[in-house]
Write an enzyme that holds these catalytic residues in place. Sequence first.
Site, PDB file in Angstrom:
ATOM      1  N   VAL A  21       8.535   4.890  13.316  1.00  0.00           N
ATOM      2  CA  VAL A  21       7.441   5.883  13.706  1.00  0.00           C
ATOM      3  C   VAL A  21       6.875   5.484  14.974  1.00  0.00           C
ATOM      4  O   VAL A  21       6.246   4.124  15.090  1.00  0.00           O
ATOM      5  CB  VAL A  21       6.321   6.197  12.789  1.00  0.00           C
ATOM      6  CG1 VAL A  21       5.374   7.174  13.252  1.00  0.00           C
ATOM      7  CG2 VAL A  21       6.908   6.637  11.521  1.00  0.00           C
TER       8      VAL A  21
ATOM      9  N   GLU B  56      -3.039 -23.595  -1.100  1.00  0.00           N
ATOM     10  CA  GLU B  56      -1.669 -23.593  -1.901  1.00  0.00           C
ATOM     11  C   GLU B  56      -0.845 -24.766  -1.739  1.00  0.00           C
ATOM     12  O   GLU B  56      -0.660 -25.358  -0.394  1.00  0.00           O
ATOM     13  CB  GLU B  56      -0.710 -22.345  -1.808  1.00  0.00           C
ATOM     14  CG  GLU B  56       0.060 -22.576  -0.601  1.00  0.00           C
ATOM     15  CD  GLU B  56       0.780 -21.219  -0.323  1.00  0.00           C
ATOM     16  OE1 GLU B  56       0.169 -20.228  -0.089  1.00  0.00           O
ATOM     17  OE2 GLU B  56       1.874 -21.129  -0.005  1.00  0.00           O
TER      18      GLU B  56
ATOM     19  N   PHE C 249      -1.553  -9.968  -1.487  1.00  0.00           N
ATOM     20  CA  PHE C 249      -0.976  -8.719  -1.887  1.00  0.00           C
ATOM     21  C   PHE C 249      -1.533  -7.998  -3.054  1.00  0.00           C
ATOM     22  O   PHE C 249      -1.472  -6.650  -3.295  1.00  0.00           O
ATOM     23  CB  PHE C 249       0.373  -8.624  -1.708  1.00  0.00           C
ATOM     24  CG  PHE C 249       1.331  -9.479  -2.864  1.00  0.00           C
ATOM     25  CD1 PHE C 249       1.030  -9.184  -4.124  1.00  0.00           C
ATOM     26  CD2 PHE C 249       2.269 -10.611  -2.543  1.00  0.00           C
ATOM     27  CE1 PHE C 249       1.768  -9.755  -5.272  1.00  0.00           C
ATOM     28  CE2 PHE C 249       2.817 -11.169  -3.516  1.00  0.00           C
ATOM     29  CZ  PHE C 249       2.597 -11.005  -4.833  1.00  0.00           C
TER      30      PHE C 249
ATOM     31  N   GLY D  34       0.888  -1.069  -0.220  1.00  0.00           N
ATOM     32  CA  GLY D  34       0.041  -0.007   0.044  1.00  0.00           C
ATOM     33  C   GLY D  34       0.868   1.141  -0.007  1.00  0.00           C
ATOM     34  O   GLY D  34       0.499   2.331  -0.740  1.00  0.00           O
TER      35      GLY D  34
ATOM     36  N   ASN E 258       7.784 -12.763   1.171  1.00  0.00           N
ATOM     37  CA  ASN E 258       6.685 -13.649   0.656  1.00  0.00           C
ATOM     38  C   ASN E 258       6.755 -14.809  -0.374  1.00  0.00           C
ATOM     39  O   ASN E 258       8.067 -14.539  -1.194  1.00  0.00           O
ATOM     40  CB  ASN E 258       5.577 -12.849   0.714  1.00  0.00           C
ATOM     41  CG  ASN E 258       5.391 -11.956  -0.515  1.00  0.00           C
ATOM     42  OD1 ASN E 258       6.179 -12.150  -1.614  1.00  0.00           O
ATOM     43  ND2 ASN E 258       4.634 -10.672  -0.515  1.00  0.00           N
TER      44      ASN E 258
ATOM     45  N   HIS F  19      -0.970 -13.731   6.553  1.00  0.00           N
ATOM     46  CA  HIS F  19      -1.781 -12.712   6.027  1.00  0.00           C
ATOM     47  C   HIS F  19      -2.727 -12.039   6.971  1.00  0.00           C
ATOM     48  O   HIS F  19      -3.869 -11.986   7.114  1.00  0.00           O
ATOM     49  CB  HIS F  19      -2.807 -13.363   5.114  1.00  0.00           C
ATOM     50  CG  HIS F  19      -2.261 -14.273   3.994  1.00  0.00           C
ATOM     51  ND1 HIS F  19      -2.783 -15.218   3.191  1.00  0.00           N
ATOM     52  CD2 HIS F  19      -0.943 -14.179   3.751  1.00  0.00           C
ATOM     53  CE1 HIS F  19      -1.993 -15.816   2.509  1.00  0.00           C
ATOM     54  NE2 HIS F  19      -0.849 -15.302   2.366  1.00  0.00           N
TER      55      HIS F  19
ATOM     56  N   ASN G 181      -4.171 -15.432  -1.374  1.00  0.00           N
ATOM     57  CA  ASN G 181      -3.018 -14.566  -1.119  1.00  0.00           C
ATOM     58  C   ASN G 181      -3.330 -12.987  -1.094  1.00  0.00           C
ATOM     59  O   ASN G 181      -3.595 -12.802  -2.336  1.00  0.00           O
ATOM     60  CB  ASN G 181      -1.747 -14.998  -1.906  1.00  0.00           C
ATOM     61  CG  ASN G 181      -1.998 -16.649  -1.820  1.00  0.00           C
ATOM     62  OD1 ASN G 181      -2.598 -17.241  -2.610  1.00  0.00           O
ATOM     63  ND2 ASN G 181      -0.859 -17.303  -1.120  1.00  0.00           N
TER      64      ASN G 181
ATOM     65  N   GLY H 284      -3.032  -3.391   4.342  1.00  0.00           N
ATOM     66  CA  GLY H 284      -3.781  -4.661   4.702  1.00  0.00           C
ATOM     67  C   GLY H 284      -4.666  -4.294   5.530  1.00  0.00           C
ATOM     68  O   GLY H 284      -5.461  -5.097   5.779  1.00  0.00           O
TER      69      GLY H 284
ATOM     70  N   GLY I  44       6.498  -7.002   3.214  1.00  0.00           N
ATOM     71  CA  GLY I  44       6.276  -8.302   2.745  1.00  0.00           C
ATOM     72  C   GLY I  44       6.818  -8.745   1.623  1.00  0.00           C
ATOM     73  O   GLY I  44       7.026  -9.998   1.477  1.00  0.00           O
TER      74      GLY I  44
END
Length: 504
Positions: free
Chosen positions: A245, A356, A482, A16, A114, A442, A480, A470, A110
């Site tokens: 942060v 999977e 992403f 993102g 991943n 996930h 999955n 996410g 990730g």
Amino acid sequence: RSGSFVPAVVIGTGYGAAVSALRLGEAGIPTLMLEMGQLWNKPADDGNVFCGMLSPDRRSSWFKSRTEAPLGSFLWLDVINRDIDPYAGVLDKVHFDQMSVYVGRGVGGGSLVNGGMAVVPKRSYFEEVLPRVDAAEMYDRYFPRANSMLKVNHIDKGWFEETEWYKFARVSREQAGKAGLGTTFVPNVYDFDYMRREANGESPKSALATEVIYGNNHGKQSLDKTYLAAALGTGKVTIETLHQVRAIHQQPDGSYVLSVDQIDTAGQTVAHKEISCRHLFLGAGSLGSTELLVRARDTGALPDLNAEVGAGWGPNGNIMTGRANHVWNPTGAHQSSIPALGIDDWNNPTAPVFAEIAPMPAGLETWVSLYLAITKNPERGTFVYDKATDRAALRWTRDQNTPAVNAARSLFDRINKANGTMYRYDLFGPQLKNFSDDFCYHPLGGCVLGKATDGYGRVAGYHNLYVTDGALIPGSIGVNPFVTITALAERNIERIIAEDVKAA
Ligand code: FDA
């Protein structure tokens, strides 16, 4: 303390975050990305950037003194994990009371750790999960955009059928078939042409050298090679690494101020910074973004955040399991670390499962068939602020995973019955256990779209504050995640730049 102002800050460098930074940069907005992990581009003494899975060193893990691999044991023996020096490594396992979550740390989030599986969800399920998002727009425009930017590619089916590296997947396909279950090829961001060159001995091996969860040295088109490279290419985006942060507050003029700790690779704080911005994008992932907002709300820094912040979290129904094959049915000593096939039983009316077929690249024959099942578990968790630790704690109990285990069990019981095989009980730690119900890959939700935010990720109660990752997806997406995270971020940032940022 040093203070500085930038028009836009993006926290994190995962999917993102990377999408948001690229589009902001293209719009000409000076944008600073703050990432707590490292930039993974310098080879260590062994000549590699990342360490392998079979002999992990400190590069593997985010400040651990022992590695924490998903399969903790083999024949109940603690032969998989290794003692290491605490270091700003690439894979973190975040432990909550009854659930642990694997996440990537570094520039690319990730995408560094991943399996690269790039799956567009079934449209009907997407519509069920996010009913207020225009699905036609997503499937016509934003999913294709995400796939092309992420460099998603498909395995050559002829090669898949003949190569020793995917024997494990062919064996599982045949066994699923005996139980009447169908399989589907799974697209990936790992470059399958590169993988064939690895197999031919023409290129250094990565997927074919057991590399994946601690990073791939070659072949994987992680975000640093796609979205983030393009973002830096705009000349408007900069990335600060080893910048964590800690807190967010707002000034009377509406700008946001971030308290940031700069650390070194040993975890020592080397500087405290205050960075202010007009537009703030949270892309620290489901865990990271949610924690920052729960903390801001409950310490009174951003008191107008609503009660939905922290809610709607789920592990995407993740359950791992392993089966023991007959001696006459070996799965192969040579296994690609990149999965290519899934058992698709999502249309099952009582227990939908997308499983999977995972490799177990041990370098020797194990007769194990391994799976990551994605199930439709309606249970949700909630993050609450814990004042004593200044952390977000996850309210989620182990028994909330029972529906997921039951769904996985109903599928794999069928496969075992049709093939006269059994579960493996030795892979998930010291106790007898055939399903892993205490960790996930996930994490989804915590700042759900349309609840903690408006329909585009604008955080409710505040202006110019956005969630992009996410955390927006309410706990489940059936595949999955992403590609969905990326496509949703593309959709949201387009609207936000047009309506909020350019107008400002
Ligand atoms: P992501 O988690 O990617 O990025 C967040 C970033 O923010 C991280 O780099 C983090 O270090 C940083 N950050 C957090 N808090 C911060 C703070 N306070 N300050 C500064 N920086 C901060 N998915 C899939 O679709 N296909 C697959 O094959 C796999 N396989 C897989 C394997 C493994 C081992 C894991 C761990 C995960 C997967 N996944 C997956 C899941 C996928 O990687 C995951 O869904 C996405 O990376 C989530 O993207 P986000 O943008 O939400 O955040």
